[in-house]
Design a protein around this motif. Structure first.
Motif, short mmCIF file in Angstrom:
data_model
loop_
_atom_site.label_atom_id
_atom_site.label_comp_id
_atom_site.label_asym_id
_atom_site.label_seq_id
_atom_site.Cartn_x
_atom_site.Cartn_y
_atom_site.Cartn_z
N ASP A 1 91.17 100.95 -59.06
CA ASP A 1 91.90 99.92 -58.40
C ASP A 1 93.11 100.48 -57.97
O ASP A 1 93.96 99.67 -57.34
CB ASP A 1 91.79 98.81 -59.10
CG ASP A 1 90.54 98.16 -59.53
OD1 ASP A 1 89.33 98.50 -58.80
OD2 ASP A 1 90.55 97.67 -60.36
N TYR B 1 94.17 97.73 -54.87
CA TYR B 1 93.01 96.98 -54.57
C TYR B 1 92.76 95.74 -55.45
O TYR B 1 92.60 95.95 -56.61
CB TYR B 1 91.95 97.84 -54.49
CG TYR B 1 91.65 98.85 -53.71
CD1 TYR B 1 91.76 99.01 -52.33
CD2 TYR B 1 92.29 100.00 -54.34
CE1 TYR B 1 91.59 100.27 -51.65
CE2 TYR B 1 92.61 101.35 -53.80
CZ TYR B 1 92.24 101.52 -52.38
OH TYR B 1 92.42 102.68 -51.69
N SER B 2 92.57 94.54 -55.00
CA SER B 2 92.33 93.25 -55.56
C SER B 2 91.17 92.47 -54.75
O SER B 2 91.32 92.66 -53.61
CB SER B 2 93.47 92.58 -55.90
OG SER B 2 93.14 91.48 -56.67
N LYS B 3 90.54 91.51 -55.22
CA LYS B 3 90.04 90.49 -54.82
C LYS B 3 90.70 89.21 -54.54
O LYS B 3 89.97 88.23 -53.98
CB LYS B 3 88.59 90.02 -55.41
CG LYS B 3 87.65 91.44 -55.40
CD LYS B 3 86.30 91.15 -56.13
CE LYS B 3 85.41 92.37 -56.25
NZ LYS B 3 84.35 92.18 -57.02
N LEU C 1 91.17 91.85 -50.64
CA LEU C 1 90.00 92.28 -49.81
C LEU C 1 89.26 90.84 -49.42
O LEU C 1 88.42 90.84 -48.52
CB LEU C 1 89.04 93.09 -50.60
CG LEU C 1 88.84 94.59 -50.56
CD1 LEU C 1 90.21 95.12 -51.34
CD2 LEU C 1 87.92 95.14 -51.24
N ASP D 1 82.48 94.77 -53.16
CA ASP D 1 82.31 96.01 -54.24
C ASP D 1 81.86 97.27 -53.14
O ASP D 1 82.76 98.40 -53.80
CB ASP D 1 81.08 95.91 -55.11
CG ASP D 1 81.51 94.59 -56.20
OD1 ASP D 1 82.71 94.84 -56.66
OD2 ASP D 1 80.49 94.13 -56.44
N LYS E 1 85.44 98.12 -51.61
CA LYS E 1 86.20 98.62 -52.61
C LYS E 1 85.93 100.41 -52.54
O LYS E 1 86.98 101.03 -52.62
CB LYS E 1 86.21 98.42 -53.97
CG LYS E 1 86.89 96.67 -54.02
CD LYS E 1 86.89 96.36 -55.38
CE LYS E 1 87.72 96.98 -56.14
NZ LYS E 1 88.05 96.48 -57.77
N GLN E 2 84.83 100.53 -52.69
CA GLN E 2 84.48 102.03 -52.58
C GLN E 2 84.90 102.76 -51.16
O GLN E 2 85.59 103.80 -51.08
CB GLN E 2 82.96 102.25 -52.83
CG GLN E 2 82.49 101.77 -54.07
CD GLN E 2 80.87 101.94 -54.30
OE1 GLN E 2 80.58 103.04 -53.99
NE2 GLN E 2 80.54 100.88 -54.68
N PHE F 1 88.58 102.96 -51.13
CA PHE F 1 89.12 103.85 -51.81
C PHE F 1 88.67 105.17 -51.05
O PHE F 1 89.82 106.10 -51.18
CB PHE F 1 88.51 103.81 -53.32
CG PHE F 1 88.83 104.83 -54.11
CD1 PHE F 1 89.94 104.69 -55.02
CD2 PHE F 1 88.23 106.18 -54.39
CE1 PHE F 1 90.31 105.51 -55.90
CE2 PHE F 1 88.70 107.01 -55.28
CZ PHE F 1 89.88 106.92 -55.89
#
Length: 370
Positions: free
Chosen positions: A9, A25-27, A176, A222, A225-226, A229
């Protein structure tokens, strides 16, 4: 993708071989207080710089989260849109900071897309010869591209990003969940930059993007996030190797030379990522014409752009005017344009052999004036 083997993250970006800032990164915004406490907020005034679309959605929430932890916090909001990315808006930011007695210990927070991040960074770089700022990008395009690397700037008259500075943020914080408030077109324009990253650096990422179209289109956080990244790591590596765009960082301009000219010719009626997509089409066409890639690769790339509902052509503009705009681009090097081509998916290179006639053929390929 090798990058996902170390998925986390947080990414640390280095400058001059030293840790410079983290990308987090966070939700949600829940972790931003702890991230900013590292900068001794209790002694700082904060100014959230945002625009008229994003501000009403998130600025007050962010202000209330941070208010108990800092000396003072204010919000400066400007009108949304590329046409407000200018020195007049920067002057208004300066005036707001002066009136609220901001000094060199204080901090700006860029809350919004690429326009907000670019302008806030430039204001931070130049106010009192430099104060700290952080990026809180709320669009996919800003999250994968413009918030990273320290490029700041404003448009001058009709010339995009002609005035600016290299100035690194102290933090990039990505919530995100802000992507859920984006209109579909605004969201998907970010895929122009994402696909660019795969084309210049990572063939496995390119294949991954082909396999995960549905999840990306449906904003699966999810999967996103990938995606973030890998894209951010690609940009991180390039920026660390060439922080002030003397050589390798120019590869990030793939699709941008003609894309920026089309953006100007269309009077910014097309979004930046859409123009990048059209510019990618022109670049891969010239890559094919010069014999670096075959026709199947060319068609495969166009298909991927279209799978993410990105335009690959435009209309109602003069090809010669677009070419002239490219020749006024800030990427010119002693009168020679540094044009980025690919010789395979995942490998870009700088060409100094593209002529005006080449550019015209590339531009004509992507303009459908029938």
């Amino acid at each position: 993708m090798k990058a996902l083997e170390n998925f986390s993250d947080r990414i640390t970006v280095y400058y001059d071989n030293k840790p410079s800032y983290d990308i987090v990164y966070s939700k949600s915004f829940d972790a931003i207080v702890d991230e900013l406490k590292k900068f001794h907020l209790e002694n700082r005034r904060l100014c959230i710089v945002t625009e008229s679309v994003v501000g009403p959605l998130y600025a007050e929430e962010l202000k209330q989260l941070l208010k108990p932890h800092c000396k003072k916090i204010i919000i400066y909001q400007f009108n949304a849109g590329e046409r407000y990315k200018n020195l007049e808006t920067i002057n208004e930011i300066y005036e707001t900071l002066i009136k609220n007695k901001f000094d060199r210990k204080d901090m700006l927070i860029a809350l919004g897309g690429g326009v907000t991040g670019d302008m806030t960074g430039y204001a931070a770089a130049t106010y009192l010869r430099g104060i700290d700022f952080i990026q809180v990008p709320t669009t996919l395009l800003a999250q994968v591209d413009s918030s990273i690397g320290g490029k700041t700037g404003v448009d001058f008259k009709s010339y995009k990003n002609m005035v600016g500075a290299f100035y690194m943020p102290k933090l990039v914080y990505m919530n995100l969940s802000t992507l859920n408030s984006l209109p579909k077109r605004e969201y998907l324009q970010g895929m122009g930059e994402v696909i660019k990253h795969a084309l210049i650096r990572d063939p496995q990422y390119y294949e991954w993007l082909q396999k995960h179209v549905d999840e990306v289109m449906n904003k699966d956080l999810d999967i996103l996030k990938q995606l973030l990244f890998v894209s951010c790591n690609i940009k991180r590596v390039v920026v660390e190797n060439d922080p002030k765009e003397q050589n390798e960082r120019a590869l990030l301009n793939f699709g941008h030379t003609i894309g920026h000219a089309i953006e100007k010719a269309k009077n910014f009626s097309l979004l930046h990522g859409e123009c990048v997509s059209i510019g990618i089409h022109a670049a891969v066409f010239l890559s094919m014409e010069k014999g670096f890639i075959d026709e199947n690769t060319y068609k495969n790339i166009l298909n991927l752009l279209q799978m993410y509902e990105l335009p690959i052509t435009t209309r109602n503009i003069n090809p010669n005017e677009v070419v002239e705009a490219t020749l006024n681009d800030k990427k010119m090097d002693a009168g020679i344009i540094k044009f980025i081509l690919i010789d395979r998916i995942g490998n870009a290179f700088i060409s100094r052999d593209i002529t005006r006639e080449d550019l015209l053929r590339g531009v004509e390929k992507v303009i459908d004036n029938e």
